[in-house]
Scaffold this motif. Structure first.
Motif, PDB file in Angstrom:
ATOM      1  N   TYR A  19     115.438   6.327  14.210  1.00 51.55           N
ATOM      2  CA  TYR A  19     115.634   7.524  13.393  1.00 51.55           C
ATOM      3  C   TYR A  19     114.588   8.585  13.719  1.00 51.55           C
ATOM      4  O   TYR A  19     114.905   9.752  13.951  1.00 51.55           O
ATOM      5  CB  TYR A  19     115.560   7.125  11.919  1.00 51.55           C
ATOM      6  N   ASP A  20     113.343   8.155  13.758  1.00 56.12           N
ATOM      7  CA  ASP A  20     112.245   9.093  13.990  1.00 56.12           C
ATOM      8  C   ASP A  20     112.296   9.696  15.392  1.00 56.12           C
ATOM      9  O   ASP A  20     111.872  10.831  15.596  1.00 56.12           O
ATOM     10  CB  ASP A  20     110.909   8.374  13.787  1.00 56.12           C
ATOM     11  N   GLY A  21     112.840   8.946  16.351  1.00 53.65           N
ATOM     12  CA  GLY A  21     112.842   9.411  17.729  1.00 53.65           C
ATOM     13  C   GLY A  21     113.943  10.378  18.081  1.00 53.65           C
ATOM     14  O   GLY A  21     113.807  11.146  19.041  1.00 53.65           O
ATOM     15  N   VAL A  22     115.050  10.366  17.303  1.00 55.38           N
ATOM     16  CA  VAL A  22     116.211  11.159  17.715  1.00 55.38           C
ATOM     17  C   VAL A  22     116.624  12.237  16.718  1.00 55.38           C
ATOM     18  O   VAL A  22     117.278  13.219  17.112  1.00 55.38           O
ATOM     19  CB  VAL A  22     117.437  10.261  18.002  1.00 55.38           C
ATOM     20  N   ARG A  23     116.303  12.078  15.457  1.00 56.42           N
ATOM     21  CA  ARG A  23     116.783  13.025  14.455  1.00 56.42           C
ATOM     22  C   ARG A  23     116.169  14.411  14.654  1.00 56.42           C
ATOM     23  O   ARG A  23     115.059  14.540  15.173  1.00 56.42           O
ATOM     24  CB  ARG A  23     116.453  12.518  13.052  1.00 56.42           C
ATOM     25  N   PRO A  24     116.877  15.463  14.215  1.00 59.53           N
ATOM     26  CA  PRO A  24     116.339  16.814  14.379  1.00 59.53           C
ATOM     27  C   PRO A  24     115.106  17.044  13.532  1.00 59.53           C
ATOM     28  O   PRO A  24     114.955  16.467  12.450  1.00 59.53           O
ATOM     29  CB  PRO A  24     117.490  17.716  13.913  1.00 59.53           C
TER      30      PRO A  24
END
Length: 266
Positions: A19-24
Motif C-alpha cells: 500500500y505504502d509503495g504504490v498508492r498516490p
C-alpha cells in the motif's frame, strides 16, 4: 473499539508495505483549499484514518502540527516510521480519536471516510474541530487514467470483486462500507457545518506496469478475497496483470488520479 472499526481495520492487515509503495501521495491542492477557507496557516491538523501516512506528510511545513490517527496496527507501524518534528501518529478511530475538545483547525479523511460510520464519526470530528475549522474528505476515482484497454480490464476485475463481495458470506461479513457518493449529504445533514461543497480536481504521477498492478492489489476488496479464498479471483487478477504488462511493457508513463473533495466549514 466499535465492531465496524475492528472489522475494517482487519481488512487492511497484511499489505501495508505494498500500500505504502504504490498508492498516490496526497496532492498539495486540498491543503491549499483548506488553508484558504481557514484564512491562515492551521495550527493543528488531524489526518483521520491516515493509513501509512501518505496523506499526512503533505502537511509538513504547512501547519504547526499534524497528527495521523489510524486503527490498523499494520498501517500504523509503517506510518510511525515517518515521524519527524511536527508529524506524529497514534492509534485511534473515527469514534475515539483521543484528542481534546476544540483542539484542531482541520480534520481530513483521505480515502478513509467510507470506512467510518458517518453519524458517529462526524460527531467526533465536530467535537475535535475548533469553531471556524474545516473538515474535508478526499477520495480517488478508480482506476487512474492510463490506457483505455487497461482501464477496461481494471473495471472487469473489480466488477468481479464487487460480485464476490455480495455473494460470498465470508467476504461480505468481513467489512462495513458506506458509499462515497453519500459523503456530501452526510456532512451537510449533520448540521455541524455552515458551508458545504464538493470540489473535483486531478493530480498526475509517474507510473509503470508494476505500480499499476500494485495499485489494483492494494485495494482492500481484492485483498479480502485473496485472504478468504484466492481461487475466487486469481484467474481474473492474472488476466489483468497480463493486460497491463502487454500494453505498457517496460515503459514509464503518466497516470492521472481524479479526486473528489467534500468540504465543510464549521
Amino acid at each position: 473499539m466499535d465492531e465496524h472499526v475492528l472489522k475494517n481495520a482487519r481488512r487492511f492487515t497484511g499489505f501495508a508495505g505494498l500500500y505504502d509503495g504504490v498508492r498516490p501521495r496526497m496532492p498539495v491542492y486540498p491543503v491549499e483549499v483548506i488553508r484558504q477557507y481557514l484564512g491562515r496557516k492551521p495550527d493543528r491538523v488531524v489526518d483521520l484514518g491516515c493509513g501509512t501516512g501518505l496523506s499526512t506528510l503533505v502537511w509538513r511545513n504547512r501547519c504547526l502540527e499534524v497528527i495521523g490517527i489510524e486503527p490498523s496496527d499494520d498501517m500504523l507501524a509503517v506510518a510511525q516510521k515517518k515521524e519527524i518534528n511536527g508529524i506524529a501518529f497514534r492509534k485511534g478511530s473515527s469514534t475515539s480519536t483521543g484528542l481534546p475538545d476544540k483542539s484542531a483547525d482541520a480534520v481530513i479523511c483521505s480515502q478513509s471516510f467510507h470506512w467510518m460510520e458517518p453519524r458517529s464519526a462526524l460527531s467526533e470530528i465536530n467535537r475535535v474541530l475548533r469553531p471556524g475549522g474545516v473538515f474535508a474528505t478526499v477520495d480517488c476515482d478508480w482506476p487512474p487514467v492510463s490506457d483505455w484497454r487497461v482501464e477496461k480490464k481494471y473495471k472487469e476485475l473489480f466488477d468481479k470483486v464487487l460480485q464476490i463481495e455480495k455473494t460470498e458470506k465470508l467476504v461480505e461479513s468481513s467489512f462495513v462500507r458506506w458509499e462515497k457518493t453519500g459523503h456530501l449529504h452526510h456532512i451537510e445533514s449533520s448540521g455541524y457545518f455552515r458551508y458545504v461543497r464538493e470540489i473535483v480536481f486531478s493530480s498526475r504521477e509517474k507510473c509503470d506496469a508494476e505500480r499499476l498492478i500494485g495499485l489494483a492489489k492494494s485495494q482492500g476488496g481484492l485483498q479480502s478475497i485473496l485472504k478468504v479464498d484466492p481461487g475466487l479471483i486469481e484467474e481474473d487478477l492474472a488476466r489483468f496483470m497480463r493486460s497491463v504488462r502487454d500494453v505498457f511493457g517496460e515503459t514509464v508513463f503518466d497516470i492521472d488520479f481524479g479526486y473528489r473533495m467534500r468540504i465543510g466549514v464549521k
